[in-house]
Design a protein around this motif. Structure first.
Motif, short mmCIF file in Angstrom:
data_model
loop_
_atom_site.label_atom_id
_atom_site.label_comp_id
_atom_site.label_asym_id
_atom_site.label_seq_id
_atom_site.Cartn_x
_atom_site.Cartn_y
_atom_site.Cartn_z
N ARG A 1 -1.64 -3.07 -15.13
CA ARG A 1 -1.03 -2.85 -13.81
C ARG A 1 -2.02 -2.20 -12.84
O ARG A 1 -1.95 -2.39 -11.64
CB ARG A 1 0.23 -1.97 -13.94
N ILE A 2 -2.92 -1.40 -13.39
CA ILE A 2 -3.94 -0.76 -12.55
C ILE A 2 -4.91 -1.83 -12.05
O ILE A 2 -5.29 -1.85 -10.88
CB ILE A 2 -4.70 0.32 -13.37
N ARG A 3 -5.26 -2.75 -12.96
CA ARG A 3 -6.14 -3.86 -12.55
C ARG A 3 -5.47 -4.72 -11.49
O ARG A 3 -6.11 -5.10 -10.50
CB ARG A 3 -6.48 -4.71 -13.78
N GLU A 4 -4.19 -5.02 -11.68
CA GLU A 4 -3.46 -5.82 -10.68
C GLU A 4 -3.47 -5.12 -9.32
O GLU A 4 -3.68 -5.76 -8.28
CB GLU A 4 -2.00 -6.00 -11.12
N ALA A 5 -3.25 -3.80 -9.34
CA ALA A 5 -3.23 -3.05 -8.08
C ALA A 5 -4.61 -3.11 -7.42
O ALA A 5 -4.71 -3.33 -6.21
CB ALA A 5 -2.82 -1.60 -8.34
N LEU A 6 -5.66 -2.96 -8.22
CA LEU A 6 -7.03 -3.05 -7.67
C LEU A 6 -7.27 -4.44 -7.07
O LEU A 6 -7.80 -4.55 -5.96
CB LEU A 6 -8.06 -2.78 -8.77
N ASP A 7 -6.85 -5.46 -7.82
CA ASP A 7 -7.06 -6.84 -7.33
C ASP A 7 -6.31 -7.09 -6.03
O ASP A 7 -6.73 -7.90 -5.20
CB ASP A 7 -6.61 -7.85 -8.40
N ALA A 8 -5.19 -6.37 -5.86
CA ALA A 8 -4.42 -6.52 -4.62
C ALA A 8 -4.98 -5.64 -3.51
O ALA A 8 -4.35 -5.48 -2.45
CB ALA A 8 -2.95 -6.19 -4.89
N GLY A 9 -6.12 -5.00 -3.78
CA GLY A 9 -6.77 -4.18 -2.75
C GLY A 9 -6.18 -2.79 -2.61
O GLY A 9 -6.43 -2.09 -1.62
N LYS A 10 -5.40 -2.35 -3.61
CA LYS A 10 -4.78 -1.03 -3.51
C LYS A 10 -5.59 0.04 -4.26
O LYS A 10 -6.39 -0.28 -5.13
CB LYS A 10 -3.38 -1.05 -4.16
N VAL A 11 -5.31 1.29 -3.90
CA VAL A 11 -5.87 2.41 -4.66
C VAL A 11 -4.78 2.91 -5.60
O VAL A 11 -3.78 3.49 -5.17
CB VAL A 11 -6.33 3.55 -3.73
N PRO A 12 -4.93 2.69 -6.91
CA PRO A 12 -3.93 3.20 -7.86
C PRO A 12 -4.11 4.71 -8.03
O PRO A 12 -5.23 5.20 -8.08
CB PRO A 12 -4.27 2.49 -9.17
N VAL A 13 -2.99 5.45 -8.10
CA VAL A 13 -3.03 6.89 -8.33
C VAL A 13 -2.23 7.17 -9.60
O VAL A 13 -1.02 6.92 -9.64
CB VAL A 13 -2.42 7.68 -7.15
N VAL A 14 -2.92 7.65 -10.63
CA VAL A 14 -2.30 7.78 -11.95
C VAL A 14 -2.03 9.25 -12.28
O VAL A 14 -2.90 10.11 -12.08
CB VAL A 14 -3.23 7.16 -13.03
N GLY A 15 -0.84 9.54 -12.78
CA GLY A 15 -0.49 10.89 -13.24
C GLY A 15 -1.29 11.18 -14.51
O GLY A 15 -1.26 10.40 -15.45
N GLY A 16 -1.99 12.33 -14.52
CA GLY A 16 -2.85 12.63 -15.66
C GLY A 16 -2.10 13.19 -16.85
O GLY A 16 -0.93 13.57 -16.76
N SER A 17 -2.78 13.19 -17.99
CA SER A 17 -2.33 13.90 -19.19
C SER A 17 -1.02 13.39 -19.78
O SER A 17 -0.31 14.15 -20.42
CB SER A 17 -2.23 15.40 -18.88
N GLN A 18 -0.69 12.11 -19.59
CA GLN A 18 0.60 11.62 -20.06
C GLN A 18 0.57 10.16 -20.48
O GLN A 18 -0.27 9.39 -20.05
CB GLN A 18 1.64 11.78 -18.96
#
Ligand code: ADP
Ligand code: ASP
Ligand code: MG
Length: 411
Positions: free
Chosen positions: A120-137
């Protein structure tokens, strides 16, 4: 176009202004043409506050519910950062650890990553978005939310950088990099431009809080390039690399750790099997024993001392007390007021005077050494806790760590 995983620590997203600055920072990176994935910690001291709240409503604190609670801190932070990015005109989407593809075991509060599949992070990148991921989980094999433990956001960032094949993992924090010692303690501590994985691992194992040790181990085993740097400036920070630079310093850093206590089992019989019995019993009680010292035997009896985390003292004491007869011991003594001060440097392997200088420095400052342990690139001394800060400052000065490596005297 390079891909960077950028992790922002608690202070770096501590309030709305800081969050807006993170968004500005991402805007600049994008302008430069780079792709960015963000990993964020909980805001400021929020994790501590959530732990305090749990303490007030529960004594049992079930692991499943604790993880649901604590990971909420990171979840809130990643949503807010994503909103701030939208306001800068940057398309963005926030993701929980589970949504980002982190699968873990079922060990609540200290879950281990089993697999990362960040499609899903790759898809978001491919769509030109900046993914923001919650850490430590992540999400466990039982489909429950899990927390990686304190400092786990660094581990999230490194694991994601590896899974995405990022060019580097940048850990943004409230200091400009890894220093020759804790800059809060010694104001003229110096930022290192480079440090080797070996040295950084020794540092994190002996009290340096930054970066989390587990993330350094992960970065090393997967060959992830780490860059520890300031969230408040563009100045390059500390690069962590496999190979040390050519003009390697003899001593790189001084660390200290006040998280351990010392336990002495006195008057035990000096015969085969005694240490085996003692340390097997401690291992069965899941006590993490660190330094061990056994005295020379006098009249067939000896003392064995070891260090262990403060919070395991009670468990260890009852484990040892249950076998004092078998050990032939006459007392079990606990000492909470100790600290471990360590000297770290790959260059000490070929410089025989290093240990002598360390001991002379301690002696000149009236600091008594109670235990000593060494590795190929580290010397640690146990001293009185009240003298730890003096010891760190004195050693930092003695090895001239405030100067550039090429300007330091030989030791
Ligand atoms: P973050 O919240 O950004 O993940 P931490 O608060 O856990 O970071 O750790 C950063 C702190 O570690 C710094 O504020 C600094 O005072 C402390 N620190 C201790 N020793 C060192 C060192 N040798 N180099 C850099 N920072 C250190
Ligand atoms: N917020 C958690 C902590 O302070 C996890 C992390 O950010 O690393 O330990
Ligand atoms: Mg922190």
């Amino acid at each position: 176009m390079a891909l960077y995983v950028q992790k922002f620590g608690g202070t770096s997203v501590g309030d709305p202004d800081r969050i807006r600055e993170v968004a500005d920072h991402v805007a600049r990176c994008r302008k430069r043409g780079d792709e960015v994935v963000l990993v964020v910690s909980a805001m400021g001291k929020e994790t501590d506050e959530l732990l305090r709240l749990a303490e007030q409503v529960s004594t049992s604190k079930p692991g499943r519910e604790m993880d649901m609670l604590i990971t909420g801190g990171e979840r809130k932070a990643c949503a807010l950062v994503s909103m701030a990015l939208h306001d800068r005109g940057i398309e963005s989407a926030s993701f929980t650890g589970s949504q980002a593809g982190f699968k873990t075991d079922t060990t609540h509060r200290n879950a281990k990553i089993l697999d990362v599949n960040p499609y899903r992070i790759r898809e978001a990148l491919d769509a030109g978005k900046v993914p923001v991921v919650g850490g430590s989980q992540g999400v466990s094999s039982d489909n429950d939310v899990t927390f990686f433990g304190r400092g786990g956001s660094d581990t999230t960032a490194v694991a994601l950088a590896h899974a995405l094949g990022a060019d580097a993992c940048e850990l943004y924090t409230d200091v400009p990099g890894v220093f020759t010692t804790d800059p809060r303690l010694v104001p003229d501590a110096r930022k290192m431009d480079h440090i080797s994985f070996d040295e950084l691992l020794e540092m994190t194992a002996t009290g340096c809080p930054k970066p989390a040790m587990r993330s350094v181990e992960l970065a090393r085993s997967h060959g992830v390039t780490l860059h520890v740097r300031s969230a408040f400036s563009w100045v390059p920070g500390t690069w962590v690399t496999e190979e040390a630079p050519m003009e390697r310093a003899i001593i790189s850093a001084i660390t200290h750790d006040t998280s351990e206590a010392k336990m002495t089992v006195s008057g035990v019989s000096d015969r085969p099997g005694v240490a085996a019995l003692l340390f097997r019993r401690l291992a069965d009680a899941e006590v993490n024993v660190d330094m061990i010292v056994q005295n020379v035997s006098a009249e067939g009896r000896t003392d064995i001392s070891f260090t262990l985390p403060h919070e395991q003292v009670a468990v260890a004491a009852s484990a040892v007390t249950s076998i004092t007869d078998e050990l032939g011991a006459d007392a079990v003594i606990t000492d909470d007021d100790i600290a471990r001060v360590s000297l770290i440097g790959a260059g000490m392997q070929t410089n025989p005077g290093v240990a002598a200088t360390m001991f002379e420095t301690m002696s000149a400052h009236g600091i008594n050494i109670e235990m000593i342990s060494t590795s190929a690139i580290r010397i640690s001394c146990v001293v009185r806790e009240a003298q730890a800060e003096d010891a760190v400052a004195a050693l930092h000065a003695a090895y001239e760590l405030d100067k550039a490596p090429e300007d330091r005297i030989d030791v």
